[in-house]
Design an enzyme around this catalytic site. Structure first.
Site, mmCIF file in Angstrom:
data_model
loop_
_atom_site.group_PDB
_atom_site.id
_atom_site.type_symbol
_atom_site.label_atom_id
_atom_site.label_comp_id
_atom_site.label_asym_id
_atom_site.label_seq_id
_atom_site.Cartn_x
_atom_site.Cartn_y
_atom_site.Cartn_z
ATOM 1 N N ASP A 54 2.549 3.668 -10.131
ATOM 2 C CA ASP A 54 2.153 4.986 -10.635
ATOM 3 C C ASP A 54 3.325 5.932 -10.877
ATOM 4 O OD1 ASP A 54 -0.784 5.389 -10.946
ATOM 5 O OD2 ASP A 54 -0.834 4.611 -8.909
ATOM 6 N N HIS A 242 -10.952 -0.411 -8.153
ATOM 7 C CA HIS A 242 -11.603 0.911 -8.145
ATOM 8 C C HIS A 242 -13.095 0.876 -8.461
ATOM 9 C CE1 HIS A 242 -8.488 3.858 -7.286
ATOM 10 N NE2 HIS A 242 -7.654 3.186 -8.060
ATOM 11 N N ASP A 334 0.851 -0.827 -5.768
ATOM 12 C CA ASP A 334 0.412 0.575 -5.817
ATOM 13 C C ASP A 334 1.524 1.544 -5.404
ATOM 14 O OD1 ASP A 334 -1.393 2.521 -6.514
ATOM 15 O OD2 ASP A 334 -2.694 2.285 -4.770
#
Length: 425
Positions: A54, A242, A334
């Site tokens: 990210d 998710h 992540d």
């Protein structure tokens, strides 16, 4: 005559013995080579592919996507980035971590849904591309499975783009298609919020309010299934991190291509709704997909009385291997999307440590070939299969595109930012 026979026998024995010695030497060298390449050295042979980073969102929140004064080479001396609790990535550490390819994520918050999610997502795709262009000696834009190998051979980090959250396409197949044309190669069907056509993992959280729990069994609507099929047609990876348990099941049941979980771990070891249940792991194996294990401390260790460690991540990798098989597990750290990483995996320089530890594991034993699959070959196999399905569909589909529209009723009251095409004035 007998002396000649004896000499022949002795000579023959010597030849056989010599051959056996040579075979033993070759076998020892082969086994030694495997042992020598069974840890971090694997990452010099095949590309390590991380399914989710990210950094682009940190660029948005910390730099407003400005790259002019962004020193990606080494952020440890940057007063803003070094004090950032979710910042684990720069070029120096990526190179130390032997990263071969990265899905850089174009993510925008759920609060942008029904507003400007599309525009914000385009800005995130743009900043990813500009970052790659700014560092051409180290990063290379990749849009194909073969492109990953091409970048790896050039000793560059293959840089792919993923969009995290179905809200980013605003329930429009045309937007999905245009994002593919811009280089996006996976779409995560939801983030933490439901879309009008797919339910997100928080509906599986038993602590939610009764109103939200009414949606517990929801998965994909008919339009949601069409989104998946259009992704198959395009050759875009369907990412099920998710999403809710039922959405996972619905998507795997309808898709024509293997799916991925770009950054998810095993529910059996940590019962967080973001992780993958065993029944879905079995479905993923039958589908041919891959689950890329998330490193986030709260997803790999539900016991809050102690810190998560690299061994917790290994436990999730081994569990997914046990249930789904070694062909269906990968890495999806992540980094830069969370604020806590396990001891031993503190930042992107630590991937080699993970592979060294796995090489020392005996139950199960990780062979050289196993570690290659985990590092990147599994994801490349899935990517190639997605491309093959795309090419096959291009030859067999009667209609070139899915042209379905989201039923207006599925929007509920969220219509303020949409033009009513049926209005007379």
């Amino acid at each position: 005559m007998s002396k000649n026979i004896s000499r022949v026998c002795i000579l023959s024995s010597a030849v056989v013995l010599g051959a056996l010695v040579i075979f033993a030497i070759i076998l020892a060298a082969t086994l030694g080579g495997e042992e020598a390449a069974s840890g971090a050295d694997i990452l010099d042979i095949v590309p390590l592919i991380d399914g989710h980073n990210d950094l682009p969102f940190n660029l948005r929140t910390l730099n407003h996507n400005f790259l002019k004064n962004f020193t990606f080479e080494d952020l440890k001396n940057d007063p803003v980035w070094w004090n950032c609790s979710t910042c684990f990535t720069d070029l120096k550490r990526l190179l130390a971590g032997k990263l071969g390819a990265q899905f850089w994520v174009a993510y925008v918050p759920c609060k942008s849904q029904y507003k400007d999610a599309v525009e914000q997502t385009l800005e995130q795709i743009d900043v990813i591309k500009r970052l790659i262009q700014k560092y051409p000696d180290h990063l290379q834009l990749v849009t194909t499975a073969d492109g990953i190998w091409e970048a790896f051979r050039k000793k560059k980090i293959g840089s792919l783009i993923g969009v995290e959250g179905g809200h980013s396409i605003d329930s429009r197949l045309a937007v999905l298609r245009q994002m593919y044309d811009l280089g996006v190669r996976y779409l995560t069907l939801t983030h933490a919020c439901n879309t009008p056509w797919a339910r997100a993992s928080p509906v599986d959280n038993v602590s939610l309010t009764s109103d939200l729990n009414k949606e517990h069994h929801g998965g994909l609507t008919e339009f949601g299934k069409t989104v998946v099929l259009e992704m198959n047609r395009l050759g875009m990876l369907v990412d099920l991190s998710h999403v809710s348990h039922q959405t996972m099941i619905d998507a795997i049941s309808i898709t024509k291509s293997p799916v991925i979980f770009s950054h998810s771990s095993a529910y059996a070891l940590c019962n967080h709704h973001r992780n993958v249940h065993d029944d879905v792991l079995v479905m993923t194996a039958k589908n041919g997909g891959v689950v890329m294990v998330n490193f986030y401390s709260e997803f790999v260790q539900c016991n809050t009385t102690r810190n998560a460690t690299v061994d917790d991540v290994i436990a999730h990798i081994n569990h997914i291997r046990k249930v789904a098989g070694v062909n269906h597990v990968g890495i999806g750290s992540d980094y830069d999307g969370v604020d806590s990483m396990p001891v031993g995996l503190e930042d992107v320089s630590k991937y080699p440590h993970l592979f060294e530890r796995l090489a020392q594991t005996n139950e199960p034993r990780w062979s050289t070939e196993d570690l290659k699959k985990l590092a990147g070959l599994n994801l490349i196999r899935v990517f190639k299969e997605v491309e093959l399905v795309r090419d096959k569909l291009a030859k067999t589909m009667h209609e070139p595109h899915h042209e379905d529209l989201l039923p207006v009723k599925d929007l509920g009251s969220n219509t303020d930012c949409r033009t009513n095409l049926n209005a007379t004035s």
